[in-house]
Design a protein around this motif. Structure first.
Motif, PDB file in Angstrom:
ATOM      1  N   ASP A  25      -1.439  -4.556   2.089  1.00 35.89           N
ATOM      2  CA  ASP A  25      -0.667  -5.771   1.816  1.00 35.89           C
ATOM      3  C   ASP A  25      -1.003  -6.842   2.847  1.00 35.89           C
ATOM      4  O   ASP A  25      -1.029  -8.022   2.526  1.00 35.89           O
ATOM      5  CB  ASP A  25       0.833  -5.473   1.857  1.00 35.89           C
ATOM      6  N   SER A  65      -3.490 -11.665   3.526  1.00 37.32           N
ATOM      7  CA  SER A  65      -2.356 -11.054   2.828  1.00 37.32           C
ATOM      8  C   SER A  65      -2.633 -10.931   1.338  1.00 37.32           C
ATOM      9  O   SER A  65      -3.388 -11.717   0.753  1.00 37.32           O
ATOM     10  CB  SER A  65      -1.082 -11.868   3.059  1.00 37.32           C
ATOM     11  N   LYS A  68       1.432 -10.823  -3.041  1.00 33.27           N
ATOM     12  CA  LYS A  68       2.515 -11.805  -2.889  1.00 33.27           C
ATOM     13  C   LYS A  68       3.111 -11.870  -1.490  1.00 33.27           C
ATOM     14  O   LYS A  68       4.124 -12.557  -1.277  1.00 33.27           O
ATOM     15  CB  LYS A  68       3.610 -11.575  -3.935  1.00 33.27           C
ATOM     16  N   TYR A  69       2.517 -11.181  -0.534  1.00 36.10           N
ATOM     17  CA  TYR A  69       2.852 -11.442   0.869  1.00 36.10           C
ATOM     18  C   TYR A  69       2.149 -12.735   1.271  1.00 36.10           C
ATOM     19  O   TYR A  69       1.004 -12.976   0.880  1.00 36.10           O
ATOM     20  CB  TYR A  69       2.377 -10.310   1.775  1.00 36.10           C
ATOM     21  N   TYR A  91       7.837 -12.351   2.315  1.00 39.29           N
ATOM     22  CA  TYR A  91       7.705 -11.560   1.090  1.00 39.29           C
ATOM     23  C   TYR A  91       9.062 -11.525   0.395  1.00 39.29           C
ATOM     24  O   TYR A  91      10.037 -11.007   0.955  1.00 39.29           O
ATOM     25  CB  TYR A  91       7.235 -10.140   1.399  1.00 39.29           C
TER      26      TYR A  91
END
Length: 237
Positions: A25, A65, A68-69, A91
């Motif tokens: 992530d 990242s 969706k981080y 996040y």
């Protein structure tokens, strides 16, 4: 969240497939090229956001990242500690700080070499360090190196982090003492008999409340790509 830190020993673009197969992530990558040189789409990965710090476009500190981080350089960043960077991570409704580390030499002030640089940066960013903070990366130092450095050394860094209630995940999980690690993260000249434990991931209390995993990857599997192996932290909460 799955966080991976790996000094890739340059040419990061050529090593993408292997590191991305670990499904990060967030990636902390000392010695990474500029993001414009790194083609994540080629590996069917969407890099959601990135931060890169450096003077040489082929060799800097990269933070990437995914899933969706989002990452951004915190407003308090100073290039006095150029390659130690506070990164604001978002996040969903969660927000926390990662202090990404690539400890470097310093020609101007010998006391600010490597671990001295880490110590001074931690003092400078002290107000950012809390139960949610993560400190991670290539410290280029081990407690056993402190012999010729009496102040602002590794012991001082450990004591500072202890006062901030932060722990090293490797030592927390293994029960081993600093300076006596059985697993190395760096192998000088890529030789198995010249290993040192110099990469760390230290976390605040929040992360210890969750189910966590932490691992140091195997040297033989990574030795063709870098003199460092990845360290991987996974939190299930």
């Amino acid at each position: 969240m799955r966080l991976i830190s790996w000094n890739c020993q340059m040419a990061f673009r050529k090593k993408l497939a292997t590191i991305l197969s670990n499904n990060p992530d967030i990636l902390i990558v000392p010695e990474s090229e500029q993001p414009t040189k790194v083609d994540f789409e080629r590996e069917n990965f969407e890099c959601f956001s990135s931060v890169w710090i450096g003077d040489n476009p082929s060799k800097g500190l990269g933070i990437y990242s995914f899933n969706k981080y989002t990452v951004r350089l915190h407003d308090s960043y100073t290039d006095k500690f150029k390659y130690i960077a506070p990164i604001e991570v978002t996040y969903n409704d969660s927000r926390f700080i990662i202090i990404a580390v690539w400890a470097m030499p310093c020609k101007i002030d010998r006391n600010q070499r490597y671990i001295g640089q880490v110590y001074r940066a931690l003092e400078f960013y002290s107000n950012l360090i809390n139960k949610d903070t993560i400190l991670v990366g290539d410290f280029n130092w081990n407690l056993s190196f402190d012999k010729d450095k009496k102040t602002e050394n590794f012991k001082d860094v450990v004591n500072f982090l202890s006062k901030k209630n932060m722990v090293s995940l490797y030592h927390h999980n293994s029960g081993e003492d600093f300076g006596y690690e059985s697993k190395d993260t760096f192998f000088m000249q890529k030789k198995a008999n010249k290993g040192y434990h110099i990469d760390y991931c230290c976390v605040g209390k929040r992360w210890l409340e969750n189910k966590i995993k932490f691992g140091v990857e195997n040297f033989l599997e990574w030795s063709k790509m870098s003199d460092h192996v990845p360290i991987i932290f996974e939190s299930c909460g």
